[in-house]
Design an enzyme around this catalytic site. Sequence first.
Site, PDB file in Angstrom:
ATOM      1  N   CYS A  77       0.867  -1.178   0.000  1.00  0.00           N
ATOM      2  CA  CYS A  77       0.000   0.000   0.000  1.00  0.00           C
ATOM      3  C   CYS A  77       0.901   1.224   0.000  1.00  0.00           C
ATOM      4  O   CYS A  77       1.720   1.394   0.917  1.00  0.00           O
ATOM      5  CB  CYS A  77      -0.890  -0.017   1.244  1.00  0.00           C
ATOM      6  SG  CYS A  77      -1.849   1.486   1.518  1.00  0.00           S
ATOM      7  N   CYS A 191      -1.004   3.781  -6.269  1.00  0.00           N
ATOM      8  CA  CYS A 191      -1.888   3.090  -5.332  1.00  0.00           C
ATOM      9  C   CYS A 191      -2.046   1.684  -5.888  1.00  0.00           C
ATOM     10  O   CYS A 191      -2.327   1.527  -7.089  1.00  0.00           O
ATOM     11  CB  CYS A 191      -3.240   3.787  -5.234  1.00  0.00           C
ATOM     12  SG  CYS A 191      -4.467   2.869  -4.260  1.00  0.00           S
TER      13      CYS A 191
END
Length: 266
Positions: A77, A191
């Site tokens: 992440c 992302c």
Amino acid sequence: MQSAPDAPILLFDSGVGGLTVLAELRRVLPEVPVLYVADTAGLPYGEKTEAQIAARVAGLLGRLSERFAPRLITIACNTASTIALGMVRDVLQVPIVGTVPAIKPAAAMTRTGTIGLLGTAATIRQAYVDQLEAEFAADKRLLRHAAPELVQAAEAFLRGAAVDPAAIATAVSGLREQPGGDSIDTVVLACTHFPLLVDKLSHAFGPEVRFIDGAAGIARRIAHLVEGQPFIRKSPDRALFTGTGDDLDMIAPALLSYGITQCDWF
């Protein structure tokens, strides 16, 4: 200390975005046992404060490390990595691999010199991204745009729902409408959720735009760190989701396509 042969690699994300990293990991280490953990109770990370993210990630990874004794943890992440990676490395006695925006390879790829970066609001405002830009793209133009709607779109997409065209259009216009945006030829997907939507993004941006994310590089880094270690999978790979809910049946088919046959709440 040598890890047990069945000790998993723990892949951690706020949701299903880390599956894009798992896909690359499967290519280089198909035999390694994996535990995938999605902090769906904390989603979305990109709208939280730095303090909230750091405390949440460090606390969860501490509990997970105690319970499952992973050989290595990957924070799959960008938002969590740019904020909490240093803290987690300080407190856990296990190798930690983070995820950073692929600005360096994007700078090498671009022909026009203009790069777009799509991420969460929390990621694109980090000083770490400023440092990457200064170090690797100082002679380029880097245009950033926060696209939280893509996180929700990717989560829905992997659960079998249709992607709202407005989410894609908003992300594209957010970059294209900035000064110089019409010359973007390379887009960094900062992302891990966003590569799940790359086909739709590619169609919207047009054929002249190329996309890059960090998943392959993360997989290579993991492979390097565990090189020479014995692996044995004593039980099927599984996924854990934080919180409670009733959508595990909806996500199970997508997880199966990534080699995960069991999922449960944590």
